[in-house]
Motif scaffolding. Sequence first.
Motif, PDB file in Angstrom:
ATOM      1  N   ARG A 110      12.828 -49.956 -46.861  1.00 37.45           N
ATOM      2  CA  ARG A 110      12.737 -48.503 -46.683  1.00 37.45           C
ATOM      3  C   ARG A 110      14.086 -47.989 -46.209  1.00 37.45           C
ATOM      4  NH1 ARG A 110      12.178 -46.922 -41.213  1.00 37.45           N
ATOM      5  NH2 ARG A 110      11.379 -48.564 -39.810  1.00 37.45           N
ATOM      6  N   ILE A 132       9.427 -43.332 -42.912  1.00 36.53           N
ATOM      7  CA  ILE A 132       8.457 -42.924 -43.936  1.00 36.53           C
ATOM      8  C   ILE A 132       7.076 -42.878 -43.322  1.00 36.53           C
ATOM      9  CG2 ILE A 132       9.827 -43.831 -45.852  1.00 36.53           C
ATOM     10  CD1 ILE A 132       8.080 -46.305 -45.857  1.00 36.53           C
ATOM     11  N   SER A 133       6.213 -42.109 -43.973  1.00 41.74           N
ATOM     12  CA  SER A 133       4.870 -41.921 -43.415  1.00 41.74           C
ATOM     13  C   SER A 133       3.903 -42.988 -43.903  1.00 41.74           C
ATOM     14  CB  SER A 133       4.342 -40.540 -43.794  1.00 41.74           C
ATOM     15  OG  SER A 133       4.332 -40.398 -45.209  1.00 41.74           O
ATOM     16  N   SER A 134       4.155 -43.588 -45.037  1.00 40.11           N
ATOM     17  CA  SER A 134       3.254 -44.608 -45.600  1.00 40.11           C
ATOM     18  C   SER A 134       3.711 -46.000 -45.178  1.00 40.11           C
ATOM     19  CB  SER A 134       3.230 -44.520 -47.128  1.00 40.11           C
ATOM     20  OG  SER A 134       2.734 -43.274 -47.535  1.00 40.11           O
ATOM     21  N   LYS A 169       4.843 -49.551 -46.013  1.00 43.20           N
ATOM     22  CA  LYS A 169       5.434 -50.356 -47.094  1.00 43.20           C
ATOM     23  C   LYS A 169       4.678 -51.683 -47.256  1.00 43.20           C
ATOM     24  CE  LYS A 169       9.545 -51.651 -45.920  1.00 43.20           C
ATOM     25  NZ  LYS A 169       9.278 -52.907 -45.237  1.00 43.20           N
ATOM     26  N   LEU A 188      11.829 -47.428 -50.542  1.00 47.41           N
ATOM     27  CA  LEU A 188      10.913 -46.390 -50.071  1.00 47.41           C
ATOM     28  C   LEU A 188      11.680 -45.437 -49.158  1.00 47.41           C
ATOM     29  CD1 LEU A 188       9.006 -49.080 -50.531  1.00 47.41           C
ATOM     30  CD2 LEU A 188       7.295 -47.642 -49.415  1.00 47.41           C
ATOM     31  N   THR A 247       7.572 -41.126 -50.251  1.00 48.05           N
ATOM     32  CA  THR A 247       6.310 -41.112 -49.507  1.00 48.05           C
ATOM     33  C   THR A 247       5.857 -39.713 -49.118  1.00 48.05           C
ATOM     34  OG1 THR A 247       7.454 -41.413 -47.400  1.00 48.05           O
ATOM     35  CG2 THR A 247       6.755 -43.417 -48.560  1.00 48.05           C
ATOM     36  N   ASP A 248       6.820 -38.775 -48.955  1.00 50.76           N
ATOM     37  CA  ASP A 248       6.453 -37.464 -48.417  1.00 50.76           C
ATOM     38  C   ASP A 248       6.724 -36.323 -49.391  1.00 50.76           C
ATOM     39  OD1 ASP A 248       5.800 -38.830 -46.137  1.00 50.76           O
ATOM     40  OD2 ASP A 248       7.717 -38.468 -45.150  1.00 50.76           O
ATOM     41  N   SER A 266       5.975 -41.019 -56.709  1.00 51.04           N
ATOM     42  CA  SER A 266       5.618 -40.245 -55.515  1.00 51.04           C
ATOM     43  C   SER A 266       4.228 -40.670 -55.055  1.00 51.04           C
ATOM     44  CB  SER A 266       5.605 -38.746 -55.830  1.00 51.04           C
ATOM     45  OG  SER A 266       6.909 -38.318 -56.150  1.00 51.04           O
ATOM     46  N   LEU A 267       4.084 -40.858 -53.739  1.00 50.24           N
ATOM     47  CA  LEU A 267       2.799 -41.313 -53.195  1.00 50.24           C
ATOM     48  C   LEU A 267       1.935 -40.164 -52.718  1.00 50.24           C
ATOM     49  CD1 LEU A 267       3.815 -44.459 -51.079  1.00 50.24           C
ATOM     50  CD2 LEU A 267       2.963 -44.381 -53.423  1.00 50.24           C
ATOM     51  N   LYS A 268       2.593 -39.078 -52.293  1.00 47.33           N
ATOM     52  CA  LYS A 268       1.847 -38.013 -51.646  1.00 47.33           C
ATOM     53  C   LYS A 268       0.822 -37.403 -52.609  1.00 47.33           C
ATOM     54  CE  LYS A 268       2.530 -34.071 -48.601  1.00 47.33           C
ATOM     55  NZ  LYS A 268       3.513 -33.154 -48.005  1.00 47.33           N
ATOM     56  N   GLN A 295      -4.032 -44.225 -54.181  1.00 43.62           N
ATOM     57  CA  GLN A 295      -3.151 -45.372 -53.924  1.00 43.62           C
ATOM     58  C   GLN A 295      -3.438 -46.537 -54.871  1.00 43.62           C
ATOM     59  OE1 GLN A 295      -0.557 -45.154 -51.624  1.00 43.62           O
ATOM     60  NE2 GLN A 295      -1.234 -43.024 -51.746  1.00 43.62           N
TER      61      GLN A 295
END
Length: 1564
Positions: free
Chosen positions: A167, A171-173, A175, A257, A286-287, A307-309, A313
Motif C-alpha cells: 500500500r 487506506i480504508s480497506s 490489503k 493499494l 480504496t476510497d 476501485s473498491l468503493k 468485494q
Amino acid sequence: MAQFLDLTPSLQYKEANKEKDLVHTFMQRLLTTDYKARHLSVKSEPRITKSQQAAGKAGFDALFEKKDQHAEQKQRTQSQSHPMDVQMAVFLCADPFLQQTMVTKLSQCQYAVPLLVANPFTGQIEFPLWTMRQISKSWKTMDTSGEFTSKTLPMHKAQTPMVAFFRIGSISSSKSQLMNRLINEKHDTFFHRDCPGSSRERLLMDGVVEIAWYLPSGKSTDHFSDCVAFCNLHGDSSINETQRKILTEMSSVNVALLPQLDRNDNNMVIVKELWKSSTPLIVILTDEDDKGEDDVCEIGERKYRVSLKGRNQSDVSVALREVIKNCLSERPVTFTMENIAEHSEMKVDEDNEDCQRGKEAAQEIMRFLKRKDPSTVKEKLLPCQGKLWHDWSQKNKDLRRLKSETVELEKSKKEEELREIRKKQRACVFSDIMVSFVGSLRSLSDSEKQYFLKWTTILLDDFTSDTLSALLQKYDQKWNEVLDLKKKHDNLEKNNHELAMLSLSKEHDNSDKLKTEQSNLEKISNKLNAATFGLEHIVREMGQIFEASASARKYEIMKDGTFSYIPNLAAELMISGHPMELMDGDAAHVPLVWVSAVLDKVIRKLGDQRVFVLSVLGIQSSGKSTMLNAMFGLQFAVSAGRCTRGAFMQLVKVSDEMKGELKFDYILVVDTEGLRALELAGKDTLHHDNELATFVAGLGNMTLINIFGENPSEMQDILQIVVQAFMRMKKLRLNPSCVFVHQNVTDVAAGEKMMEGRRRLQEKLDEMTKLAAKDEVYDAECFSDIIAFNVQKDVKYFSQLWEGSPPMAPPNPCYSENVQELKRDIFSRASKTNCMKLSQFQQRVKDLWEALLNENFVFSFRNTLEISVYRKLEEEYEKWTWSLRSAMLSIEDKMLNRISSGKVEAVEKQELMREMSETLQKVQISFKKYFEEDSEKETLIQWKSRFEKQIQHLHDDLVDEAKRKLDDNIKQKSIRKNLDEQLKNHENTLFEKSKELALKLKERSKNRDPKAKFDLVWGKWVTELTKDVPEIKDINISNDVINILGEGFSEYGRVFDQKKRAEYINIHIAADYYSYVSMKSKKVGPVSLWEKSLKPEDQTSIRELISKVIQQTTEKVESFPVSVQGYSSGYIQQIARDVKQLVQEFKPRHDSFEFKKEFFVDLSLYVCEQAGKRFVELHRKYREANDPLLYFEKKKAEYFKVFMNYYQGATSAAVLGDRICVKLKETILQCVYNMTAKFICDQMRGKPPFNGNRGDLEKHILKTLAEQEGDKEEKFNNFLTYMNQPKIHFENFIRDSVRQYMAAENPQAASVIKEHIDHKLRIIISAAEAAKDEVKSIKGDVNKWLEIFSNSLVDELGDTRVHLSDDVTKDVTDYDVLIDVIKKELLVVVEELKVNICKLSDLREEMFREKPEEILIKHFCRCCWKQCPFCGAICTNSQENHTEKHQAEFHRSGGMKGRNFKDTTEFSINFCTTKVATDELGFFAGIPEKWYPYKEFWTAGGEYAEWSISPDFSSLAYWKWFVCEFKEYLEKHHKLYFRGKGEIPSEWKTQIQSDAVASLGIDK
C-alpha cells in the motif's frame, strides 16, 4: 528452542489469563499445528461502561451522548497485545532453529511466513532464508501434453512467479483481507484487522514482508494453474522503500493499494515508477468512486486500475484474480528464494559464522556424492550397512535355527562365518564420507553441529529428491493397480456356484497376475529403498562400524579408543532430540551392540532417568507421524517420501514442573516406519511386520495403534498384527496398555455413529483374537482376555486432518484438539504407570530382540528386568533373614547363659517368640517399606505373599531350632547334675588341700621349692578323688564300621576288601554307576535284551539317591546325643540300617536294574566314614566335659595359684577375689568366642562372595575353581564334587573361606575383640560396685554379695559363681578391699586375654559354641539344590521350596555329565541351551518312553516341566574352557572320547582361563 519442546502443562485450549502467558499459548498451539495459534487475547470479563457525559441524563437524550474516544482507545491499547506482535516478538527473540521450526509450522497451518523482516533492534532489513529451508509443498500442475503431474518441492528451490502487494499511504480497506480472498476464501492466510484478537495498534509488523503460496490441486476449481507466490508488504511502502524495491525487482505482478489518485500527492512518484516498469501493475483505489467503470479497467499495456468503493468485494476478487492470471500467462518473471539473498541492501540470516561453518561441513559431505547415482551411492560409500550387514543379520538369525545333530559344531561354524563378515566390515574402514561426517560431529561447536546436521539433511534431500519423486509416482501407480487386482480377485472368490468353473479359470489368471504385480511392487519398493539416502543411513553406518570393531576378539580395537567415541556422538544426537534407529527395517535386525552402547552413553550423560515408553504402531501412510508431530511439536523419524523401515526412538523431555506430577523425566517415543498393508505384503514382509510389532509393543508402557479410515477391511491390516503382538505380551506377563486411535473419521460428534464404530472394532478385535489364539496356542475368546481394554475409553476418534481439500486446506483445529485430548489421556495414564529407567529399557530391548531371534518367541523370552528385580529382592531377603538369624544367635547366647547359671530350667516357645518379636517387627516394617516404596514395586508385588510367608517360616524354624538346642542343653545339664555336684565337692576338697598344704609348708620353711611339693601331691589328690569314677575310653569308629557292616551283609571279607580298595571315597562323584548295578532283561517280542549301559536319567537318579543318603545321614548324626552321652557303636548300626532302607526303597525307571551288594557296602562305608569324623569331634567334647581326669588337669594351674596365694600369706579377700577373676576369665573368653563368631559372619556377609544372592555366590565358587593351583587331578576332582554334589562343595567353600578369613591380617577384628573385652570389664566392675552398695544397704554377708554379683552378670557372662567353703568366706567383711582386689586382678586377666587373642588366627576352633562356618552354612545353604535334568546345572533360587520354575544362569555342556551319542563312545558336547532352540533334536523320557523335541522339552512332564531353560547363544566361555582344560580327565572319568560327532570345536580351544572368569560377569 528446548524450553518450548519440553512437555509442559498445556495452555492449548485456554485463553491466557495474563499477557505474559500469550507467548507460551501461541507457541504451544503453533507447535501442535493448530492454526488458532494466532487467535490470541487475554481472558477478561466483558466490560459495559457508562458514558460520563450521559450520566444523569434520562431517556432518549442519553443515546446521543458519546464517550471520550481518545481515552477509550488509550485504555484499549494498554490492555491488548496484537497477535502478530506476539508472533514477531517470539520470532525476533528466538534462536535460528526455533525460528525455522516456527516458520515451518506457520506454513503447515497455511499461514504466510516472514520473507523480509525489519529488525527493530538493529534497524536492518533481514532475509530469514534459513527459516524457510524446511518448508516443502506439494501441488499438481499441467504439463505441455495436458496431463496433470504432481510436484513436491522445498520452497527455497521452487521457481515461481511472485505477485507483490503493498500500500501507498493510508487506506480504508484491508490489503491482507483482499489477498486472502484471492488465495483462499476459507482461510485467513494473512492476518487482517477482522481476525480474532486483532487490535488497531501494532508495533512490530510495519516493514515486514510476508509470503504465501497458492498451490493448485489439478482440478477445474483451481484459481491458478501453477504455484504462485503472494508477497505482502505490511505498512506504508512509501516509508519501507528498501522492501518495496526488492519486491518490485523480483515480482511478476505488482499490486499497489492507495486511497485515491491525486497528482499533487508526493506518493505519485512511486506510482509513476511502477507505471514505467515493464512488470504488470494493478492499482487498487480504496476510497475513490468507480465512476461507472467495470470491476477492472485496463488503462495501459498490462496496467490496470480497480476501485473498491461501493463494489461487491467477491466480484472484485474474481475479476482481480482473472487479471493476475492473464498477467502470469505470458511467460512471467519467476524467482527463487536464493535470488532474494543476492540483494546487498539486507542481511541474510545464513551469513552468520556458525551457519556457514555448518554448511561448509555439509557441502564437504556432498562433495563425495557429486555426480553419483542416488540408487548406488549407499552401496559404494556406506559399505558396512549394505550386503555385509544384511548377510550378518541373516546368519545371526540362522544361528538360532540350527538343525544338525552336532549343534555345537554347526553353531561354532556359523559363529566363525559371523566373525568373518565382521572382519570384512572392519576391512572397509571409514569411507571418506564417514571420515568427514564423524570429523565434523567431533570438531564443530554445538551450534555449528546443529546447523551441520540440518544442512546435511537439506542437501541429502535435494540429492535424492528427483529420483525418489519418479519412483514414488511409479510406486503409487503400481499400488493402485495391485489394489484393483486384489478387489477383482476377492470378487471372483465370492462368485456363486453356478459359475464355479468359469470363475476358477478367471481366478487362476487373476491370481497369477496379482502375484506378478505384487512382485513388481516389491521391486519398485526395493529401488525406492536403495535410492533413499538420509542422515539415518549415515548414523546407521556409524553403528555398523562400531559393531564391527566391537566384535574384534578382546576388543583390541576398542582399547586404543579408535572407535570408542562413536556411541558418544550418537548419544549427543539423541539427547538433542534426533531420532535414533532402534531396529533396521531393511535388514530386519536390531544392532544390539550399537543400541546398547548409545544408551550407555545417554545414561552416562543424563543419568539413569525414568522414561515413559510410548510405542506407536500403524500401517504406512496412516497419519501416524502427523499425529506425533501434532502431539509433541517435533518431526519424528524420517521425512515424507522416504521408505525407510524399522523402529526409531526419540526422547521428549518433561519440564521440571511436570516431573512431580508424572514421576518420569522423559517420554521415549518408539515409532515404527514401514508396516505394510496386508494385501501388499508378501509372506516375508508379514513375518517382519509381526516381528516389528511384537518388538515395539513389548517395549512400550503404552502402545498407540493408529487406524486410518472407517473401512473395517482396512482396519484388519493393523489389527491382525497388533492382536498377535499383545497376545505374546500377555504370555510373557508384560502388561502394556493400549489405545486405538481411529483417524480421518468424518463426524466425530455423531454419538450413535461412534457407538456403532466401537462395536464394529470390538467385534473385529475379538475375531482377530480367536485367530491369533490358534497360532499362539493360547486360550482366549475375546480381546479383553489378553489386555485390559475398555472399548469406551480406549478408542479415540480423530477428525479429518484437513479443513477442506489439500493442498490449500489448513489443518483441522478439531484434529489438533483431538490430539491434545489424547496427549492429556496419555499423561493421566502415565502418571499411574511404573515407568522404566533408561538402563531397564536398554535391557528390555536386548531381552525382546534375543527372544524374537528365536522361532518360539514366548518360550525364548528372558525377562532380564524381572530377573534383576527378583535378584535384588533375594539380596534384601538375605539381609532380612540374617537379621532374624543374628538376633536368634544373641537370644541363644543369653538363654544358654541363664541355663548354665541355673536360672532357667525350662524354655518355652512363647518366650523365644517374645524375645524375637522386636526383630521380627523391624524386619516386617522393612519388608513392607521395600514392597511399597521401591521403584519396582509393581514388579515386586507378585512375590510379596510368598516372601512374607518365607520370612515367617524362617522365624518359626529358628524358634523351633533354638528351642531344641536349649532343651538339649537343659537335658545335658540335668544329666550332668550329679557329676557337677561331685565336681563341686571335689573342687572344695582340692581347695582345702591346697590351702592346707600351703599353710603347712609356710610354717616349716620358706626356702624349699613349693611348686615341686605341689606337683608331688597333686597327682595323689586327683587319683584319690577319681578312683570310683568309670574311665571314658578312646573310640575306634573305623573298626565299628567294618564289624557292623560285615555283620549286616554277612560278608566281612567283602567289606574289608572294598574298604581297602577305597573306591567308595569317590562314590558321590563317580561318572558311571554301571559297575554297581545288575541290568534286567527287557522283552522285545519273544526276545530278551539287556541294556549295555545305564541311561543318563538313571545315572542322575542314582546320584540323587546318594545325595539324599548323605543329607539324611548328616541330619541323623546331628540328632544323636553324642556330646551329652558319648559315642555308641549303635549309632553306626542305625546309620547302616537307614542307608539300606533308602536304597531298598529306591525304584529305578522301568525297573531296568537292581543294585549289587557292592553299592550298599560302598555307600555305607562313605557315609559312615563322613559320620565318623563328626562323631570323633563330638565325642572329644563329651570327654572334655565328663572325664574328671581331663577336667582336673585343666584346673591344676588354678589350684596352684590358690596354693601360692596362701603360701605367700594372702588374705581371704585376696583369695576370693582371685578365684572370682579366674572364673570371670573363663566366661569372658567364652563371650569373646560367641561375639567373634557373629562378627566374622557379619563381616564376611558384607563383602563378596557373601554379600549378594545365591547366584552371585555360585559365580565366586566357579571363579575359585577356575583359579585353583596345584595338582591338576585334584583340581578336576574338586570340579566333580561341585558338579555332582554341589551342596557339599558349597559347604566346603564356606569352610575354606572362613578359614582364610581367620588366617588373614584383620586389624578391625583385633580392635573389636579388644573393645569387647574392655566392655565386659566395665560391666563387671559396675556390677561389683552395685552389689557392694546393695549388700551394705541390706547388711548382708559376702555370700549375699556373691549371689547379687553373679546374678547381675548372668545374661552377659553366664555362670560366674564360685563355690567356696564358709571358712574362706566368713573372714571377708571389707567389700572395698574385695573389689579393689577384683579390679587389680581383672586388669591382669584382661591384658592376658588381649595378648593371647590379638588376631583371629589365635582363636581355637573347638572353643566356639557354634562355629562361624556352620552359621554361614545354615544361612546360605538353605536354598534350592535341584539340578538341570540335561546338564546338571544348579538352580540358583535362594529359597528351598520356591514356586517358580527352576533356573540356572550357567548351563553346561552335556559331555560334562557323560552324555554321549547313542551306541558310540563319542561325547555329546551340546549345551542344553543350544538344543532347546533347535528344530529337529529330541530326547526320550517318561514311562513308557516317548520322544520329545528339545524345543518343547517341558512337555515331557516330571522334572522337565519344573525347569525353565531359555535358548542362549552367548559365548558360554567358562564351560568351553573347562572342557578343553580337563579334556583327558573327562575322557578318563567317563570312558568316552571327544572325537567324531563329539569333536571339540576349534573356537572352544581359544578360550583361556581369564576368558572363563570374565564370562562369569562378576562385578568388581
